[in-house]
Motif scaffolding. Structure first.
Motif, mmCIF file in Angstrom:
data_model
loop_
_atom_site.group_PDB
_atom_site.id
_atom_site.type_symbol
_atom_site.label_atom_id
_atom_site.label_comp_id
_atom_site.label_asym_id
_atom_site.label_seq_id
_atom_site.Cartn_x
_atom_site.Cartn_y
_atom_site.Cartn_z
ATOM 1 N N ASP A 39 -7.509 -7.352 2.824
ATOM 2 C CA ASP A 39 -7.515 -8.340 1.742
ATOM 3 C C ASP A 39 -8.933 -8.816 1.460
ATOM 4 O O ASP A 39 -9.328 -8.975 0.301
ATOM 5 C CB ASP A 39 -6.619 -9.529 2.124
ATOM 6 N N GLU A 40 -9.718 -9.004 2.507
ATOM 7 C CA GLU A 40 -11.100 -9.453 2.331
ATOM 8 C C GLU A 40 -11.948 -8.393 1.630
ATOM 9 O O GLU A 40 -12.957 -8.728 0.993
ATOM 10 C CB GLU A 40 -11.713 -9.775 3.695
ATOM 11 N N SER A 75 -5.020 -5.112 -7.136
ATOM 12 C CA SER A 75 -3.755 -5.856 -7.191
ATOM 13 C C SER A 75 -2.763 -5.195 -6.255
ATOM 14 O O SER A 75 -2.379 -4.042 -6.431
ATOM 15 C CB SER A 75 -3.196 -5.858 -8.609
ATOM 16 N N LEU A 76 -2.357 -5.893 -5.191
ATOM 17 C CA LEU A 76 -1.459 -5.344 -4.210
ATOM 18 C C LEU A 76 -0.015 -5.643 -4.586
ATOM 19 O O LEU A 76 0.301 -6.677 -5.138
ATOM 20 C CB LEU A 76 -1.768 -5.925 -2.817
ATOM 21 N N TYR A 82 0.835 -1.195 0.000
ATOM 22 C CA TYR A 82 0.000 0.000 0.000
ATOM 23 C C TYR A 82 0.875 1.251 0.000
ATOM 24 O O TYR A 82 2.009 1.228 0.488
ATOM 25 C CB TYR A 82 -0.904 0.044 1.243
ATOM 26 N N LEU A 102 -4.264 -6.463 7.732
ATOM 27 C CA LEU A 102 -3.990 -7.003 6.394
ATOM 28 C C LEU A 102 -5.052 -8.006 5.973
ATOM 29 O O LEU A 102 -5.466 -8.038 4.810
ATOM 30 C CB LEU A 102 -2.598 -7.632 6.354
ATOM 31 N N GLN A 103 -5.500 -8.823 6.914
ATOM 32 C CA GLN A 103 -6.538 -9.800 6.581
ATOM 33 C C GLN A 103 -7.839 -9.099 6.186
ATOM 34 O O GLN A 103 -8.469 -9.457 5.187
ATOM 35 C CB GLN A 103 -6.798 -10.723 7.776
ATOM 36 N N SER A 114 -10.681 -5.910 -0.550
ATOM 37 C CA SER A 114 -9.809 -5.221 -1.506
ATOM 38 C C SER A 114 -10.524 -4.864 -2.802
ATOM 39 O O SER A 114 -10.040 -4.034 -3.563
ATOM 40 C CB SER A 114 -8.588 -6.095 -1.825
#
Length: 294
Positions: free
Chosen positions: A281-282, A288-289, A58, A277-278, A284
């Motif tokens: 990610d859920e 694309s990270l 990020y 982060l979890q 997002s």
């Protein structure tokens, strides 16, 4: 223009940005979708300096709030919740920042939720760290705002408060009063902040103008996925505040962490990082990270 000390945490990532009405100090680091990190009252963006390196993928944007840290307030009437959210949204538009997520500690958590209502493109996720989403109870709820208004109205009060609280022992006591224990470096950084009369003026001004009740009433209407992380030993904002707020929000999740106080993200950044982060990610949205360290 405020001079950023050479030894200030993440100094190499500091930028001074003039965006009306304020002269902002913002630290920007990393690559990827934008992630806005908002500190609480009386702190500065430095409070994320141990968490930030643990958030890869990020572009991290860490401003000092108006009047606090090294951000110069352009108007002392722009320090309330709504005004700060509006001015941060203006700063984001000016710099073409498009937060995919907002992380807010304490009062920064309330600002983060308010920003979801004023940003043209709301974030995909909000994460509150011991978010201040409830008024003080009882007599304190009546007294504290009035006391802050009286104190902020006098040009002499900030200097007096600075002398009273800038002693190292006093700073340690103040921090421990939140339920948190910081190392020597952490205490020294807060001591430098509270030794600055302008920082105290900005903090008092924020407290004096803080109006949280309208946002609390609108919590059931906030549809952005939100994660409220609370600390069991937080003495400043009890865990029940985040638990109760999450129960009123349609897409909120509540997580409680034992053994830490109000400054959880400074005491245990690794514990907080995993949850952040979890959740990002859920939520997002297919972004694309970027892999690798910040």
């Amino acid at each position: 223009m405020q001079v950023i000390p050479a030894d200030w945490p993440l100094r190499d990532h500091s930028h001074v940005i003039r965006c009306r009405p304020h002269e902002w100090h913002v630290q920007v680091m990393g690559q990827g979708p934008d992630l806005l990190l908002l500190h609480g009252a009386g702190a500065s963006g430095h409070s994320f300096h141990r968490l930030a390196p643990l958030l890869p993928g990020y572009r991290l944007i860490m401003p000092d709030l108006p009047g606090q840290g090294f951000t110069r307030a352009g108007g002392m009437l722009r320090l309330g919740l709504d005004a700060m959210a509006d001015d941060l949204a203006t700063l984001c538009r000016d710099q073409d920042w498009r937060p995919a997520g907002i992380i807010g500690h304490s009062a920064g958590g309330a600002i983060a939720l308010r920003m979801t209502e004023v940003l043209p493109n709301p974030p995909r996720a909000v994460i509150g760290l011991n978010a201040a989403l409830g008024p003080f109870d009882g007599f304190a709820g009546w007294l504290f705002p009035k006391l802050a208004k009286a104190m902020s109205a006098s040009p002499f009060v900030a200097a007096i408060v600075t002398r009273l609280v800038s002693n190292r022992n006093q700073v340690e006591m103040l921090l421990k009063g939140t339920g948190s224990t910081l190392d020597a470096q952490g205490v020294a950084l807060y001591q430098r902040l509270v030794s600055d009369k302008r920082h105290i003026e900005g903090t008092l001004g924020m407290m004096a103008q803080w109006q949280l009740e309208p946002l609390i009433e609108r919590l059931p209407q906030i549809m952005v996925p939100s994660l409220l992380i609370a600390s069991e030993k937080d003495r400043a904002v009890p865990a029940r505040v985040s638990r109760d707020a999450a129960a009123r929000m349609p897409r909120a999740r509540y997580v409680e962490i034992a053994d830490y106080g109000h400054l959880l993200h400074e005491e245990a950044p690794d514990r907080v990082c995993d949850l952040i982060l979890q959740f990002l990610d859920e939520n997002s949205g297919g972004l694309s990270l970027v892999a690798g360290p910040v």
